[in-house]
Motif scaffolding. Structure first.
Motif, short mmCIF file in Angstrom:
data_model
loop_
_atom_site.label_atom_id
_atom_site.label_comp_id
_atom_site.label_asym_id
_atom_site.label_seq_id
_atom_site.Cartn_x
_atom_site.Cartn_y
_atom_site.Cartn_z
N TRP A 202 -15.76 3.91 -6.05
CA TRP A 202 -14.67 3.24 -6.56
C TRP A 202 -14.74 1.78 -6.18
O TRP A 202 -14.81 1.61 -5.04
N ILE A 203 -14.07 0.91 -6.68
CA ILE A 203 -13.93 -0.45 -6.42
C ILE A 203 -12.30 -0.73 -6.81
O ILE A 203 -11.68 -0.67 -7.67
N ALA A 204 -11.65 -0.83 -5.62
CA ALA A 204 -10.21 -0.71 -5.78
C ALA A 204 -9.46 -1.75 -4.63
O ALA A 204 -10.13 -2.25 -3.78
N GLY A 205 -8.17 -1.73 -4.80
CA GLY A 205 -7.55 -2.74 -3.94
C GLY A 205 -6.03 -2.10 -3.92
O GLY A 205 -5.57 -1.55 -4.70
N PRO A 206 -5.19 -2.45 -2.82
CA PRO A 206 -3.78 -2.08 -2.49
C PRO A 206 -2.82 -2.63 -3.61
O PRO A 206 -3.10 -3.74 -3.84
N SER A 207 -1.91 -1.77 -4.13
CA SER A 207 -1.01 -2.08 -5.04
C SER A 207 -0.07 -3.27 -4.05
O SER A 207 -0.20 -3.27 -2.87
N ALA A 208 1.01 -3.91 -4.89
CA ALA A 208 1.95 -4.76 -4.17
C ALA A 208 2.79 -3.87 -3.27
O ALA A 208 2.83 -4.31 -2.06
N MET A 214 -5.15 0.37 -6.63
CA MET A 214 -5.27 -0.05 -8.07
C MET A 214 -6.65 0.04 -8.37
O MET A 214 -7.48 -1.08 -7.37
N GLY A 215 -7.30 0.70 -9.11
CA GLY A 215 -8.75 0.72 -9.50
C GLY A 215 -9.13 1.96 -9.42
O GLY A 215 -10.35 2.29 -10.17
N THR A 229 -13.26 -2.91 -1.41
CA THR A 229 -12.08 -3.46 -1.67
C THR A 229 -11.72 -4.73 -2.08
O THR A 229 -12.44 -5.45 -1.62
N ALA A 230 -11.08 -4.85 -3.17
CA ALA A 230 -10.76 -6.27 -3.76
C ALA A 230 -9.48 -6.36 -4.37
O ALA A 230 -9.03 -5.49 -5.09
N ASP A 232 -8.49 -9.14 -6.54
CA ASP A 232 -8.87 -9.70 -7.82
C ASP A 232 -9.60 -9.27 -8.69
O ASP A 232 -10.62 -8.43 -8.41
N TRP A 233 -9.05 -8.97 -9.95
CA TRP A 233 -9.72 -8.45 -10.79
C TRP A 233 -11.08 -8.87 -11.32
O TRP A 233 -11.77 -7.84 -11.74
N LEU A 234 -11.17 -10.01 -11.14
CA LEU A 234 -12.53 -10.48 -11.58
C LEU A 234 -13.67 -10.07 -10.54
O LEU A 234 -14.77 -9.96 -10.91
N ALA A 235 -13.25 -10.35 -9.36
CA ALA A 235 -14.15 -9.81 -8.14
C ALA A 235 -14.34 -8.32 -8.41
O ALA A 235 -15.51 -7.87 -8.29
N LYS A 236 -13.42 -7.47 -8.78
CA LYS A 236 -13.79 -6.10 -9.22
C LYS A 236 -14.76 -5.86 -10.23
O LYS A 236 -15.59 -5.10 -9.89
N LEU A 237 -14.57 -6.70 -11.31
CA LEU A 237 -15.42 -6.53 -12.24
C LEU A 237 -16.64 -6.95 -12.09
O LEU A 237 -17.88 -6.63 -12.64
#
Length: 302
Positions: A202-208, A214-215, A229-230, A232-237
């Motif tokens: 998975w590619i994910a990042g912490p929520s607020a 998230m991811g 981990t990222a 930014d949504w564009l970095a994830k995609l």
């Protein structure tokens, strides 16, 4: 409380602290030392005769008195800023609206709405900023934003517990989707079964709130393997397009993914819904904010 006994510096510092949530963040934003910020808050509390901030391990929170002082401080600072612009010969900002938005709203919703408002009401200036939900909510409370587009997840609680309660309006509700590399075995036609997500990277990042990743598809019955981990949504995609793993996206982003990414439905397990919410302080909005809110409604509905 006599505002005549309070310096404008103290009021600006207080507004910054209310928006940033910590003395340290406010000091960094203003270019002050933390001790200087503390002194300004202390001077304000001496005049108010009561604490305006509640110190907590995770930052500060306005007291009931602080909420009243902040409301008055916003009005005073707004008048001072308006006078400064008038004296400088600058045009009034009556046609300006300040909009905050959570990251994925900047991919489709916000640009389309701003472009539409510019076409229909060219005299209205929109000033935008990206932020997490806590940051945007504090900015609404501090009067530095007029509207905020927020993301909301089940059980769809209000974004804060302060009073008065924010006015919340659901602009859209969409299902959560799965983004996979175009060459991935799951990228074939048709929905993906939730059981097929076991053992994926998975590619994910912490929520607020720093608690939820998230991811990662919610409710997996295993500890997920986080390959990257990222935030930014564009970095994830982009990482998905490079074949580095899977991530989740709201359905509203399906049309904005980069080449090499397939967006799929997931079946099995509870339905995963996500809301896009428009938030503002209670009371009638100014005309520019009302115009932008209406354009956001139409854009989200489309």
């Amino acid at each position: 409380m006599d505002f005549g006994d309070v310096s404008l510096v103290a009021l600006r510092v207080f507004r910054e602290v209310a928006e940033r949530g910590t003395l340290t963040a406010a000091a960094a934003a203003l270019g002050y030392t933390q001790s200087a910020v503390s002194r300004q808050i202390a001077s304000l509390e001496r005049v108010a005769g009561t604490p305006v901030l509640e110190r907590r391990p995770d930052g500060v929170r306005l007291t009931a008195a602080g909420t009243i002082v902040l409301r008055r401080a916003i009005a005073v600072l707004g008048e001072i800023d308006a006078a400064g612009r008038e004296l400088a010969g600058l045009p009034a900002e009556a046609g300006a609206v300040r909009l905050g938005w959570f990251p994925s709203a900047g991919a489709v919703l916000v640009p389309r709405a701003v472009a539409e408002l510019r076409r229909t009401h060219p005299g209205v200036t929109v000033i935008t900023r990206e932020g997490t939900t806590p940051v945007l909510v504090r900015a609404l409370r501090a009067g530095t934003l007029d509207l905020a587009v927020l993301g909301s997840v089940p059980p769809f609680r209000p974004p804060d517990a302060e009073t008065p309660a924010l006015r919340l309006e659901t602009l859209a509700e969409r299902t959560l989707r799965l983004a996979v590399p175009a060459g991935h075995p799951l990228a074939g036609a048709g929905p993906v079964d939730v059981a097929d997500l076991r053992g994926q990277r998975w590619i994910a990042g912490p929520s607020a709130g720093e608690e939820t990743l998230m991811g990662v598809w919610p409710g997996l019955d295993e500890r997920p393997e986080i390959a990257h981990t990222a935030r930014d949504w564009l970095a994830k995609l982009s990482l998905v397009a490079a074949g580095c793993g899977l991530t989740t996206v709201p359905a509203s982003l399906a049309g904005a993914v980069p080449p090499g990414v397939r967006v799929l439905e997931v079946r099995g397990g509870p339905a995963e819904r996500r809301r896009v919410v428009l938030a503002r302080l209670p009371g009638p909005p100014a005309e520019p904010a009302a115009l932008l809110a209406e354009v956001l409604r139409r854009t989200a509905a489309g």
